[in-house]
Design an enzyme around this catalytic site. Sequence first.
Site, PDB file in Angstrom:
ATOM      1  N   HIS A 166      44.087  74.199 110.483  1.00 29.38           N
ATOM      2  CA  HIS A 166      44.213  73.093 111.439  1.00 29.38           C
ATOM      3  C   HIS A 166      45.044  73.520 112.654  1.00 29.38           C
ATOM      4  O   HIS A 166      45.855  72.753 113.178  1.00 29.38           O
ATOM      5  CB  HIS A 166      44.847  71.868 110.762  1.00 29.38           C
ATOM      6  N   ASP A 206      46.620  72.122 104.040  1.00 30.20           N
ATOM      7  CA  ASP A 206      45.316  71.686 103.530  1.00 30.20           C
ATOM      8  C   ASP A 206      44.177  72.400 104.250  1.00 30.20           C
ATOM      9  O   ASP A 206      44.309  72.851 105.379  1.00 30.20           O
ATOM     10  CB  ASP A 206      45.159  70.174 103.697  1.00 30.20           C
ATOM     11  N   GLU A 207      43.062  72.490 103.579  1.00 28.67           N
ATOM     12  CA  GLU A 207      41.763  72.863 104.140  1.00 28.67           C
ATOM     13  C   GLU A 207      41.793  74.170 104.926  1.00 28.67           C
ATOM     14  O   GLU A 207      41.214  74.274 106.006  1.00 28.67           O
ATOM     15  CB  GLU A 207      41.233  71.716 105.011  1.00 28.67           C
ATOM     16  N   SER A 208      42.448  75.170 104.386  1.00 31.04           N
ATOM     17  CA  SER A 208      42.429  76.508 105.001  1.00 31.04           C
ATOM     18  C   SER A 208      41.232  77.275 104.440  1.00 31.04           C
ATOM     19  O   SER A 208      41.372  78.249 103.697  1.00 31.04           O
ATOM     20  CB  SER A 208      43.745  77.233 104.717  1.00 31.04           C
TER      21      SER A 208
END
Length: 507
Positions: A229, A310-312
């Site tokens: 992100h 998150d969400e790497s």
Amino acid sequence: MVLTTLPLVPLPAAVVVHEGRMPLTATARVHGSSPAAGILIDALARRGGPALSPADAGDDAPAPGDIVLRTDAEGSASEGYSLRIGDHVDIVGDDEAGLFYGVQTLLQLARQDDDGWSVPRTEITDAPRFPHRGVMLDVARHFFDVSEVKKFIDATSALKFNRLHLHLSDDQGWRVHIDSWPLLTELSSTTAASGDAGGFYTKDDYRDIVAYAASRHMILIPEIDLPGHTHAVGVAYPELVEAPVLNDALVTQAENLGQPLPVAGESYLGWGVGHSSVRIREERTYDFVRDVVRELAEMTPGPYIHIGGDESLGTSQEDFDHFAERATQIVVDAGKTPVAWHEMGAAAGIAEGTVGQYWGMKIPTGAHAAEAAHFVERGGALIMSAADAAYLDMKYTADFPLGLTWAAIIDVRTAYEWEPTAVLEVPDEAILGVEAPLWSETTRTIDDVEQLVFPRAAAEAEIAWSPKHAPERTWESFRGRLGTLAPLWKAEGVRFHPSADIPWSDR
């Protein structure tokens, strides 16, 4: 003791209702020097209620109809309070926070009928179930200015939330000034999702928000999302980030929504996730993280700094774990407790005491449960934000004009009927509390935010505050009590969604 429903959300711990009501008139005085006195006087006036006045200093004898506010350092429960309404009102807080919450309870009890304003004669003893009762506002995908954040603080603190998590950075923008990396706000704050206008907080703006939250007994938790992100970081400092990593899901989503794909060095206007990462093996990256954390810590009196995690999706597990371990330690070295999304629990060496935030489903999938449990094994605790119950950016119904549906369609009942200690196999005492996030892909204005947040935030507030097994902790009781909040929200200008399954009151 007889328990009888009062129009209160969240439900108090213990209530005794007596016969009759005490009139509230313009002759009433408010005793006590607490800031809560001014909050009470102003809030009642905004509703068109009687114009209360502060009692003269040293006048300790309440007359009938007066309101007495005081704290008692001997109180046994932090943030707790007692409220007694007989011929006058007596609110005793275990601390200033408890006194503030007692005032919020009184404001919910105050009602106008044909005979004027009054409150029921009652006795309430109350304290929160969980110490962490949070809401999150994503100001990165869409930016909300200082006055809008203050309005959000007012509306949520009135429900006895005590944490404000600000999501300050994401692929779409960087929203707080950092002296040592000034291009972050010069180049990476100008736009938002869907090409809307951006913005950022100066350091004075940020301190103003922190102070205002504190005046409403909310601790501010700043989040800088890392290592993913981080596309916006690369717009300002391209040497810190990797090239975007595209995947089939990202490409398909962009095509379906008619949104652009991320391009290195250009502002990202889409919603897709998982394509960005800082350069994890470059030492300059950790200079950046250290500087940002240091400057945030200097401006943030609260104990926490959230570093994302998150969400790497384009990052190898080895690199992700390496970053998680270094970044959490940087936060500890700055004198703060790190908070991270549950994925960082995959790293064996995250700093001891790191708090995990679980955003998986009520029935965990994949490695989510094990990742979350690792925070507890390392001496930390967990904040529960189950996405299919507590995510306030999900749609109420399939055709609701705002929100997303990837986690679930969440009506008010779904938001209410879940239990945070039943999701993961960890001791109940490892659950620090509940947090309800609002991600802002679809919310372009604060009115949009409020329609998604209210009334569902009230459901999360009751889960976080009220006793788990109280007789009136039921959907039928809650929906009736929730409906009585409409006059308060209207008076405060809160644009709540009038869900059809709630019997809304007009007085």
